[in-house]
Write a protein that holds these residues in place. Structure first.
Motif, PDB file in Angstrom:
ATOM      1  N   ILE A   1       0.840  -1.206   0.000  1.00  0.00           N
ATOM      2  CA  ILE A   1       0.000   0.000   0.000  1.00  0.00           C
ATOM      3  C   ILE A   1       0.870   1.249   0.000  1.00  0.00           C
ATOM      4  CG2 ILE A   1      -1.647   1.354   1.363  1.00  0.00           C
ATOM      5  CD1 ILE A   1      -2.851  -1.308   2.307  1.00  0.00           C
ATOM      6  N   LEU A   2       1.929   1.244   0.807  1.00  0.00           N
ATOM      7  CA  LEU A   2       2.815   2.409   0.896  1.00  0.00           C
ATOM      8  C   LEU A   2       3.560   2.642  -0.419  1.00  0.00           C
ATOM      9  CD1 LEU A   2       4.097   1.819   4.506  1.00  0.00           C
ATOM     10  CD2 LEU A   2       2.948   3.898   3.725  1.00  0.00           C
ATOM     11  N   ALA A   3       4.016   1.576  -1.067  1.00  0.00           N
ATOM     12  CA  ALA A   3       4.691   1.727  -2.368  1.00  0.00           C
ATOM     13  C   ALA A   3       3.736   2.313  -3.397  1.00  0.00           C
ATOM     14  CB  ALA A   3       5.224   0.377  -2.838  1.00  0.00           C
ATOM     15  N   THR A   4       2.473   1.867  -3.343  1.00  0.00           N
ATOM     16  CA  THR A   4       1.464   2.410  -4.256  1.00  0.00           C
ATOM     17  C   THR A   4       1.211   3.888  -3.972  1.00  0.00           C
ATOM     18  OG1 THR A   4       0.400   0.222  -4.353  1.00  0.00           O
ATOM     19  CG2 THR A   4      -0.892   2.123  -5.101  1.00  0.00           C
ATOM     20  N   LEU A   5       1.172   4.261  -2.691  1.00  0.00           N
ATOM     21  CA  LEU A   5       0.985   5.667  -2.314  1.00  0.00           C
ATOM     22  C   LEU A   5       2.163   6.530  -2.757  1.00  0.00           C
ATOM     23  CD1 LEU A   5      -0.543   5.308   1.277  1.00  0.00           C
ATOM     24  CD2 LEU A   5      -1.715   6.056  -0.805  1.00  0.00           C
TER      25      LEU A   5
END
Length: 324
Positions: free
Chosen positions: A303-307
């Motif tokens: 999720i953080l990489a996508t953000l």
């Protein structure tokens, strides 16, 4: 597995790489969405090249000047064609390296969202330098240090700061053999050593390339606690917590990304250097952004990489990297 092992390439992969590279190279060169930043400076430089000019006349690094001069001499085409050509080549190299990862499509999407707007679309010298550094990572992981040094040296002729990326990669390769409880503090000690010699480092660096001192002299200090920096920092924490950093190759790129925060702090009082070096090291987060088993345990870092990817793209568009 500690190397980017060659994979069997499906017949459709090469055409897709070429198509994506040409499409995004076209955007970088012909600017269908607007001029953006830096374009006019590079256009002025290119238009000023004459066959009788000595390369030392120009303020840019000699490798970039040489390639620009040769392209103009042989083709007679204007800067838009040169930028499109060089950035297409840059993307072909990068995507050819990324296709060897376990999740190449996600890695490519991450790069195009997080880094293409800033590099190929804006900072063409660094963009091509980092493409050579991507290629150099293959040689580093394979322990082919002569090739690593050669590619790093060529990259430095396109942008001097590539030497810093090479140093960071080599240091990370050495530190990756140790547990993170030792290697991360050693990065901190390296930062303290840099701080002690920062005046000397800047003296020699600006002698080699005065642009390092002249660019963005009015810039404010970088925002250490920006949303993107916090997201990347949290990604690194969850990356370790999920066990994704156990494999040597991933640990190398994890440590290089950590080094981005280290140089940001060390060069904090010199904004353009702090930001440039941070970006140059953190671009290697591309190699670990989605390079792990995609399961519930790794969901927070996914999720953080996508953000990070989405936030970087939004920030680039908002900042005017594509528009007039």
């Amino acid at each position: 597995m500690n190397r980017l092992a060659p994979k069997k390439t499906d017949i459709w992969v090469i055409p897709v790489i070429l198509l994506v590279s040409v499409a995004f190279g076209y955007i970088a060169g012909f600017r269908p969405f607007g001029i953006g930043l830096d374009f006019l400076n590079y256009q002025f430089f290119y238009d000023d090249i004459r066959s009788s000019d000595k390369f030392s006349y120009f303020r840019f690094e000699p490798g970039f000047v040489y390639v620009a001069a040769m392209f103009k001499s042989f083709t007679g085409l204007d800067y838009t064609y040169f930028a499109a050509f060089l950035m297409t080549l840059s993307l072909i190299i990068k995507l050819s390296v990324l296709k060897r990862l376990d999740h190449p499509v996600l890695a490519v999407i991450f790069y195009l969202s997080a880094w293409y707007p800033l590099l190929e679309n804006t900072q063409v010298r660094i963009a091509f330098a980092t493409s050579l550094m991507f290629l150099a990572t293959d040689k580093m992981i394979e322990k082919r240090w002569t090739w690593f040094l050669l590619l790093s040296a060529i990259a430095s002729t396109f942008h001097l700061t590539a030497a810093a990326a090479a140093t960071g990669l080599a240091a990370a390769s050495f530190l990756a053999r140790y547990r993170l409880r030792y290697s991360i503090p050693l990065i901190g000690l390296g930062g303290l050593a840099l701080s002690a010699f920062i005046t000397t480092i800047m003296l020699y660096a600006t002698q080699l390339n005065p642009l390092l001192l002249l660019q963005d002299t009015g810039s404010n200090s970088p925002n250490i606690f920006s949303v993107l920096n916090i997201a990347i920092f949290l990604f690194l924490i969850f990356f370790v917590a999920s066990g994704s950093a156990k494999e040597n190759r991933r640990r190398i790129f994890f440590l290089v990304t950590c080094g981005g925060f280290m140089v940001l702090l060390v060069f904090f009082q010199i904004p353009v250097i702090a930001q440039r070096l941070k970006e140059l090291l953190m671009v290697f987060m591309t190699f670990i952004a989605f390079e792990y088993r995609l399961n519930s345990k790794a969901l927070p870092q996914t999720i953080l990489a996508t953000l990070v990817a989405g936030g970087s793209l939004y920030s680039a568009i908002s900042y005017g990297l594509f528009s007039n």
